[in-house]
Scaffold this motif. Structure first.
Motif, PDB file in Angstrom:
ATOM      1  N   HIS A  75       0.643  -1.247  -0.079  1.00 53.75           N
ATOM      2  CA  HIS A  75      -0.023  -0.022  -0.039  1.00 53.75           C
ATOM      3  C   HIS A  75       0.771   1.240   0.005  1.00 53.75           C
ATOM      4  N   VAL A  76       1.712   1.221   0.882  1.00 55.92           N
ATOM      5  CA  VAL A  76       2.642   2.371   1.054  1.00 55.92           C
ATOM      6  C   VAL A  76       3.419   2.533  -0.469  1.00 55.92           C
ATOM      7  N   ALA A  77       3.881   1.371  -1.114  1.00 56.70           N
ATOM      8  CA  ALA A  77       4.831   1.555  -2.274  1.00 56.70           C
ATOM      9  C   ALA A  77       4.063   2.091  -3.318  1.00 56.70           C
ATOM     10  N   GLN A  78       2.790   2.134  -3.304  1.00 58.16           N
ATOM     11  CA  GLN A  78       1.893   2.577  -4.359  1.00 58.16           C
ATOM     12  C   GLN A  78       1.565   4.151  -4.197  1.00 58.16           C
ATOM     13  N   LYS A  79       2.134   4.654  -3.292  1.00 65.96           N
ATOM     14  CA  LYS A  79       2.036   6.195  -3.001  1.00 65.96           C
ATOM     15  C   LYS A  79       3.062   7.100  -3.828  1.00 65.96           C
ATOM     16  N   GLU A  80       2.619   7.961  -4.449  1.00 63.99           N
ATOM     17  CA  GLU A  80       3.640   9.018  -5.198  1.00 63.99           C
ATOM     18  C   GLU A  80       4.769   9.504  -4.255  1.00 63.99           C
ATOM     19  N   ASN A  81       4.157   9.978  -3.079  1.00 66.85           N
ATOM     20  CA  ASN A  81       5.078  10.691  -2.272  1.00 66.85           C
ATOM     21  C   ASN A  81       5.479   9.616  -1.216  1.00 66.85           C
TER      22      ASN A  81
END
Length: 95
Positions: A75-81
């Motif tokens: 989930h975190v890896a999908q964030k742009e930032n």
């Protein structure tokens, strides 16, 4: 002036309806961008209580603490930032 680091919290959870809400509520929001509770096949109200406390709730059907942690990391890896820091906490209020 230094900026505050971006911090995300991942909380794997299995049948922790009595404590997960308190864990989420007691995390200092001024330091954390997102609190992610990964519900790992709970049969109680873990997911409901985590969401009511303000967490993002994900579901992981493959049992195991590691699988729940990996789901949160995905989930975190999908964030742009991306966050500067990822904190893992237990849902049973032991940390």
């Amino acid at each position: 002036m230094e900026s505050k680091p971006i911090v995300d919290v991942i909380i794997p959870a299995f049948n922790e309806e009595n404590s997960v809400g308190n864990v989420v509520k007691d995390i200092p929001k001024e330091w954390v961008r997102e609190i992610i509770v990964v519900n790992n096949n709970s049969t109680d109200d873990t997911a409901v209580n985590a969401k009511s406390a303000g967490a993002t709730v994900l579901s992981e059907t493959n049992m195991g603490y590691g699988n729940a942690c990996l789901k949160g990391m995905d989930h975190v890896a999908q964030k742009e930032n991306k966050p500067d820091i990822i904190v893992f906490l237990d849902a049973d209020y032991s940390d």
